[in-house]
Design a protein around this motif. Structure first.
Motif, PDB file in Angstrom:
ATOM      1  N   PHE A  99       0.619  -1.131  -0.147  1.00 34.10           N
ATOM      2  CA  PHE A  99      -0.067   0.049   0.151  1.00 34.10           C
ATOM      3  C   PHE A  99       0.998   1.314  -0.002  1.00 34.10           C
ATOM      4  O   PHE A  99       0.215   2.564   0.050  1.00 34.10           O
ATOM      5  N   LEU A 144      -7.106   3.971  -0.971  1.00 30.80           N
ATOM      6  CA  LEU A 144      -6.452   3.711  -0.099  1.00 30.80           C
ATOM      7  C   LEU A 144      -5.392   2.324  -0.408  1.00 30.80           C
ATOM      8  O   LEU A 144      -4.229   2.281  -0.126  1.00 30.80           O
ATOM      9  N   ASP A 162      -4.100   8.397   0.756  1.00 33.78           N
ATOM     10  CA  ASP A 162      -5.039   8.753   1.984  1.00 33.78           C
ATOM     11  C   ASP A 162      -5.886   9.920   1.523  1.00 33.78           C
ATOM     12  O   ASP A 162      -5.310  11.085   1.843  1.00 33.78           O
ATOM     13  N   LEU A 168      -7.358  11.753   3.603  1.00 37.32           N
ATOM     14  CA  LEU A 168      -7.033  12.860   4.766  1.00 37.32           C
ATOM     15  C   LEU A 168      -5.943  13.557   4.474  1.00 37.32           C
ATOM     16  O   LEU A 168      -5.974  14.538   4.574  1.00 37.32           O
ATOM     17  N   LEU A 183     -20.842   3.970   3.778  1.00 34.59           N
ATOM     18  CA  LEU A 183     -20.270   2.991   4.904  1.00 34.59           C
ATOM     19  C   LEU A 183     -21.055   1.821   5.288  1.00 34.59           C
ATOM     20  O   LEU A 183     -21.925   1.976   5.908  1.00 34.59           O
ATOM     21  N   MET A 238     -18.029  -4.831   5.846  1.00 34.55           N
ATOM     22  CA  MET A 238     -17.216  -3.592   5.247  1.00 34.55           C
ATOM     23  C   MET A 238     -15.924  -4.119   5.057  1.00 34.55           C
ATOM     24  O   MET A 238     -15.222  -5.252   5.485  1.00 34.55           O
ATOM     25  N   PRO A 258     -12.106  -3.499   4.845  1.00 36.58           N
ATOM     26  CA  PRO A 258     -11.511  -2.581   5.690  1.00 36.58           C
ATOM     27  C   PRO A 258     -10.329  -1.848   4.694  1.00 36.58           C
ATOM     28  O   PRO A 258      -9.792  -0.765   5.015  1.00 36.58           O
ATOM     29  N   LEU A 288     -15.590   6.834   2.868  1.00 34.15           N
ATOM     30  CA  LEU A 288     -15.933   8.123   3.393  1.00 34.15           C
ATOM     31  C   LEU A 288     -15.751   9.112   2.304  1.00 34.15           C
ATOM     32  O   LEU A 288     -15.201   8.866   1.138  1.00 34.15           O
ATOM     33  N   ILE A 338      -3.675   1.833   6.488  1.00 36.27           N
ATOM     34  CA  ILE A 338      -4.070   0.742   5.483  1.00 36.27           C
ATOM     35  C   ILE A 338      -3.473  -0.689   5.705  1.00 36.27           C
ATOM     36  O   ILE A 338      -3.798  -1.658   5.519  1.00 36.27           O
ATOM     37  N   GLU A 388      -0.502   7.047  14.592  1.00 36.09           N
ATOM     38  CA  GLU A 388      -0.885   7.428  13.237  1.00 36.09           C
ATOM     39  C   GLU A 388      -2.204   6.861  12.866  1.00 36.09           C
ATOM     40  O   GLU A 388      -2.595   5.909  13.109  1.00 36.09           O
ATOM     41  N   ILE A 389      -2.844   7.734  11.988  1.00 38.30           N
ATOM     42  CA  ILE A 389      -4.309   7.219  11.925  1.00 38.30           C
ATOM     43  C   ILE A 389      -4.594   7.915  10.321  1.00 38.30           C
ATOM     44  O   ILE A 389      -4.462   8.910  10.312  1.00 38.30           O
ATOM     45  N   ASP A 390      -5.047   6.854   9.399  1.00 31.69           N
ATOM     46  CA  ASP A 390      -5.630   7.432   8.076  1.00 31.69           C
ATOM     47  C   ASP A 390      -6.933   7.145   7.942  1.00 31.69           C
ATOM     48  O   ASP A 390      -7.680   6.813   8.842  1.00 31.69           O
ATOM     49  N   THR A 391      -7.568   7.170   6.706  1.00 33.29           N
ATOM     50  CA  THR A 391      -8.933   7.190   6.404  1.00 33.29           C
ATOM     51  C   THR A 391      -9.369   5.779   6.857  1.00 33.29           C
ATOM     52  O   THR A 391     -10.406   5.398   7.336  1.00 33.29           O
ATOM     53  N   SER A 392      -8.601   4.733   6.621  1.00 35.77           N
ATOM     54  CA  SER A 392      -9.101   3.335   6.960  1.00 35.77           C
ATOM     55  C   SER A 392      -9.066   3.238   8.264  1.00 35.77           C
ATOM     56  O   SER A 392     -10.237   2.510   8.708  1.00 35.77           O
ATOM     57  N   LEU A 401      -9.911   5.656  10.417  1.00 37.38           N
ATOM     58  CA  LEU A 401     -11.095   6.536  10.694  1.00 37.38           C
ATOM     59  C   LEU A 401     -12.354   5.916  10.566  1.00 37.38           C
ATOM     60  O   LEU A 401     -13.201   6.016  11.397  1.00 37.38           O
ATOM     61  N   GLN A 402     -12.552   5.334   9.356  1.00 38.09           N
ATOM     62  CA  GLN A 402     -13.691   4.733   8.794  1.00 38.09           C
ATOM     63  C   GLN A 402     -14.105   3.443   9.664  1.00 38.09           C
ATOM     64  O   GLN A 402     -15.174   3.157  10.065  1.00 38.09           O
ATOM     65  N   VAL A 444      -7.228  14.279  13.694  1.00 41.84           N
ATOM     66  CA  VAL A 444      -8.010  13.688  12.690  1.00 41.84           C
ATOM     67  C   VAL A 444      -9.406  13.870  12.690  1.00 41.84           C
ATOM     68  O   VAL A 444      -9.935  14.354  11.850  1.00 41.84           O
TER      69      VAL A 444
END
Lengths: 122, 726, 106
Positions: free
Chosen positions: A76, B171, B176, B178, B200, B206, B208, B213, C22, C51-55, C57-58, C86
């Motif tokens: 990724f 992703l 990202d 964000l 969502l 889901m 992952p 979003l 992710i 650390e936190i990303d969109t994955s 967060l969702q 975030v």
């Protein structure tokens, strides 16, 4: 801890200038002289983003990106391809390989820095 | 490291790339270029352009760009790399070199330079005539479509509105969302944001790694549309990215609402929540939208909305022109470290001091005769020896780089002379000291030119002599007993002994009745003011003569000799020491003085036959019979006028240089030692027979015997003896 | 990354440490599923999330949405600076704070 960017290009000059720009912005930088060299340096490292040229000796950028995407630790990891304005087909090839971001060569350091900072923070 | 350092790297790298580009072009001239070679040429241009761009050197970028475009066509087999194009590309190489030189000298590009660029560019553009060259120096700039004030009143907000629905794969692609929103913050201020979670799925359903979003953002910024758009360049594919400028028409918002997959009212509500629209504006807009019946009044969405990049990636099915792992010298270099040559010199100097210090320690150990001390000093000596070898090897470089420069020289000179001459190179991998490599270039160039000019005959003569029309010049290098041999040979007419002799007499260099060996006659061409060419051409006749060649080589403690067969060709053989700094020596003593003979020239040591001991003791030179061979010898005692009586038994050190041997008569043989050669001062360096000095472990000075020059003297003297005897 | 899950009847306590990106998303997803579906009251400790990303967060959003739908409680008992940033940047702090819920269902 700052994020690590790997710059893969066969030009020492380019690597040096990119290193200056990225380190100045707070990133850590690793260098790879070509795909093969870069691949060997990825193991055991945590690299958050890879910037790779397309046309390189030993192992070209497309083959390199494909190989990187096979590595579980890097599947990724975002990859920025350095493409040429004439290299539309290479850009598409790179995207198919997994390099979804690109910067057109020749570029100025600020342009690359901008692309990098869209993807990861220092 | 600074940008200035990087600029230095750029200059060095350009030179290397130009060299390899030139080499590849020259080989393309001989045989059709391989795909690899063409790719290497292209890559060189490409890299130079790319690096120049980093420094904003637009004049270099735009010039190289044109060349690169032409090379790209060659790469794609659209145009052949034919001789005229090779010739043009070589000029391009030279010109890029010139552009780089200006950089190096911090000179601003002047008119001459730019004119040169323009002329070559014009020449190159012929190859591009069917497709106009794309502009190089400027990156494509997207121009904003002006936001026209048609249809409806502008809404009140001063903020941009961004509607973001990301591709589900972002992703997985390493992007990202964000991060993009964070970056957006560098262009302005996110006034309000709504994170959309309606797509969502429940946690258990889901994936992952899929992005669910979406975001509605009200954004305040002075950036222009292209700039804001560009934030999402990398994620546009497969995503819905809508950007509405401040004060857009209400109808545009309505169209946005309708273009979104979610139902009208929801997005409308969101826009209100976001502060982008007031409720009144939304209601008015929706109402007017319903009134619009006739299709011609409906504004095409594309005019208002940011075009969605819906182009699906056309995966080019064409087989990947997968490059084989090209064995490329360039890349081997990439894993090398550049070291300042001065640092290396400093290291070698220190190693030299270390050698002296360590032999000093050994000497004390020997005197004290302490076994432990002896053991440890001998270990140290061995290690120091290893360090010396590896330190010296750091300075060793293959001669191939120097040789390949001659491809261009031979090409240009043969064109100038109107002769067809091919260059054969062998022994490129032979390594020698960097300093030697640097200094051998000039003499070698001169020898090559000389061979091409005087050696190789014009085509008619060659035909008449039954030789192939194309002349051959060979460059070869190899190691030979501690020396390196560089040979320049040609298949030309060879040196004409009689002609040289006559010329030398005419020039007053020798007397007509002088008896000279073949070698001595050939060597006359290295005398100052000698030229065999009947017509002085502008090549060999220019600047320095062959005497300077010899002087340059001798300055490197080397020699040059000539082999020649009349009508078949000549070979100039340069013999050089492997290194200039440190040698293995053989220590001898005469009276109170110590001398060092370079060990790799020593063949054997014998006792001076008693018959010779008293014989001719007044003469410093004589000859003995060494197993049936005449061995001229020279008494160091006499040669350097050392006072005192010689011991009863004297020793002969038999040395060889090239294919000649001689004996050096000394009092005592002391054994091997490592020696750091220190040069003699200006006053002393004219002394024949001494090549330098060294400091021994005990602090005493020993002179280093210059075998080649001593050999010449011994031969002269011996010849004189022989002729006297006759 | 580490995720520590304690389930005690209807009570759950989850501690997440390290990166929530992710690369780890699939693991977190699998680890979060049991406590989220089983517990009536669930506490999430994000104090040591680096650390936190969109994955990431969702995942949190999805878990929170589920708790809202089933009437259970999910609360974040602590969060790192990174998590706070975030949540602020996405205006979701209120959502997790059980205040105004800004979703499509409104």
């Amino acid at each position: 801890m700052s994020k690590t960017v790997m710059i893969v290009d066969d030009s020492t000059t380019l690597r040096q200038v990119v290193r200056l720009a990225l380190e100045g912005a707070g990133y850590s930088v690793l260098e790879g002289a070509d795909g093969k060299d870069a691949l060997s340096k990825l193991t055991g490292q945590k690299v958050h983003l890879i910037v790779s040229d397309v046309n390189m000796p030993n192992m070209d950028g497309i083959t390199f990106v494909k190989a990187v995407k096979q590595l579980p630790a890097y599947k990724f990891t975002p990859v920025i391809m350095l493409t040429t304005e004439a290299g539309e087909s290479k850009k598409l090839e790179g995207q198919a390989a997994g390099a979804k971001a690109w910067v057109v060569k020749p570029f100025q350091p600020a342009q690359l820095l901008m692309a990098v900072s869209k993807l990861i923070m220092p | 490291m600074s940008l200035d350092d990087a600029m230095q790297t750029f200059i060095i790298e350009c030179r290397e790339l130009l060299e390899s580009m030139e080499a590849a072009l020259l080989s393309a001239e001989e045989a059709p270029a391989s795909e690899e070679a063409i790719n290497a040429i292209f890559r060189a241009a490409h890299t130079i352009k790319g690096s120049a761009g980093l420094f904003g050197l637009d004049h270099i970028v735009s010039f190289v760009h044109v060349a690169e475009s032409v090379l790209d066509k060659v790469r794609n087999n659209e145009i052949p790399l034919d001789p005229p194009l090779v010739a043009l590309m070589l000029q391009v190489c030279d010109h890029i070199g010139l552009l780089v030189s200006y950089l190096e000298q911090l000179k601003e590009p002047d008119n001459d330079l730019l004119e040169g660029s323009a002329i070559l560019q014009a020449g190159l553009s012929i190859y591009l005539s069917d497709t106009p060259p794309p502009s190089a120096s400027t990156l494509p700039v997207e121009h904003d479509a002006p936001y026209e004030s048609e249809g409806g009143t502008p809404v009140e907000t001063d903020n941009w509105h961004l509607s973001l629905r990301f591709n589900q794969d972002v992703l997985r692609n390493g992007m990202d969302p964000l991060s993009f929103i964070r970056y957006l913050g560098t262009l302005g201020k996110v006034v309000s944001i709504i994170t959309l979670t309606d797509t969502l799925p429940p946690l258990d359903a889901m994936d992952p790694e899929t992005c669910y979003l979406g975001f509605e953002i009200s954004f305040s910024s002075n950036a222009d549309k292209a700039e804001i758009e560009s934030v999402f360049d990398f994620v546009r594919e497969g995503s819905l990215i809508h950007i509405l400028p401040p004060r857009s028409k209400i109808s545009e918002y309505i169209e946005l609402i309708q273009s979104m997959p979610a139902d009208d009212m929801r997005l409308g509500e969101l826009l209100i929540k976001c502060g982008t629209l007031t409720r009144q504006e939304l209601e008015d807009g929706l109402a007017s939208q319903r009134e619009v019946e006739s299709p011609d009044q409906a504004k095409p969405i594309g005019e208002v909305l940011i075009e969605q990049n819906v182009v699906q990636p056309v995966v080019v099915a064409a087989a990947l022109d997968k490059q084989k792992a090209v064995k490329d010298v360039k890349t081997a270099e990439a894993s090398l470290i550049r070291v300042d040559a001065n640092k290396l010199d400093q290291l070698i100097n220190l190693v030299g001091e270390l050698i002296i210090a360590s032999s000093g320690a050994s000497l004390i150990a020997q005197k004290e005769a302490l076994p432990h001390l002896l053991e440890s000093t001998s270990t140290i000596s061995r290690l120091v020896e290893t360090i010396r070898d590896s330190a010296l090897s750091l300075r060793m470089v293959p001669i191939g780089g120097t040789f390949s420069k001659f491809k261009r020289v031979v090409r240009d000179v043969s064109a100038e002379l109107g002769k067809d001459i091919q260059l054969e190179i062998s022994g490129e991998e032979t390594e020698l000291d960097k300093t030697v490599v640097e200094k051998i270039g000039d003499p070698l160039t001169h020898l090559v030119r000389n061979s091409m000019d005087h050696g190789i005959e014009p085509a008619e003569v060659r035909l008449a002599r039954g030789k192939p029309v194309v002349g051959t010049l060979k460059l070869d290098a190899y190691h030979d007993s501690g020396n390196i041999i560089i040979e320049v040979s040609d298949d030309g007419g060879g040196l004409n002994k009689d002609k040289i002799f006559a010329k030398a007499v005419e020039r007053g260099l020798i007397k007509p009745d002088q008896i000279l060996s073949e070698n001595e006659i050939y060597n006359l061409i290295f005398e100052p003011g000698f030229s065999t060419a009947d017509a002085v051409s502008n090549l060999s006749g220019r600047g320095v003569g062959m005497d300077v060649v010899r002087r340059n080589i001798e300055a490197l403690r080397g020699t040059v000799e000539i082999r020649s067969v009349l009508g078949e060709g000549a070979t100039m053989r340069i013999r050089l020491p492997l290194t200039l700094a440190i040698i293995d020596g053989f220590l001898v003593e005469v009276g109170d003085s110590s001398y060092v003979v370079p060990l790799d020239m020593v063949i054997e040591c014998i006792e001076l036959p008693v018959t010779q001991a008293g014989h001719n003791a007044e003469n410093d030179a004589d000859f003995i019979n060494l197993r049936g061979e005449v061995l001229p010898y020279l008494r160091l005692r006499k040669h350097f006028e050392i006072t005192g009586e010689p011991p009863r038994r004297e020793n002969v050190v038999v040395v060889q240089f090239g294919d000649r041997k001689m004996g050096i008569v000394v009092d005592q043989l002391m054994g091997e030692l490592q020696t750091v050669i220190k040069p003699l001062g200006k006053v002393l360096n004219k002394i024949r027979g001494i090549g330098g000095f060294t400091i021994l472990g005990n602090g005493r000075v020993a002179l280093i015997v210059d075998v080649p020059s001593m050999m010449q003297e011994a031969e002269h003297a011996a010849n004189a003896q022989i002729s006297d005897a006759n | 990354m580490t995720i520590t899950v304690h389930i005690n009847g209807a009570m759950g306590h989850v501690v997440i440490e390290g990166e929530m990106t992710i690369f780890e998303a699939a693991e977190y997803h699998a680890a979060l599923l049991p406590p989220v579906t089983q517990c009536h009251t669930l506490e999430l400790d994000l104090t040591n999330v680096t650390e936190i990303d969109t994955s990431g967060l969702q995942l949190l959003v999805s878990a929170k949405l589920r708790s809202q739908q089933t009437g259970s409680t999910l609360s974040i008992t602590g969060h790192s600076e990174t998590v706070q940033q975030v949540l602020d940047a996405t205006d979701l702090a209120g959502f997790f704070g059980d205040q105004v819920v800004l979703t499509a269902s409104e």
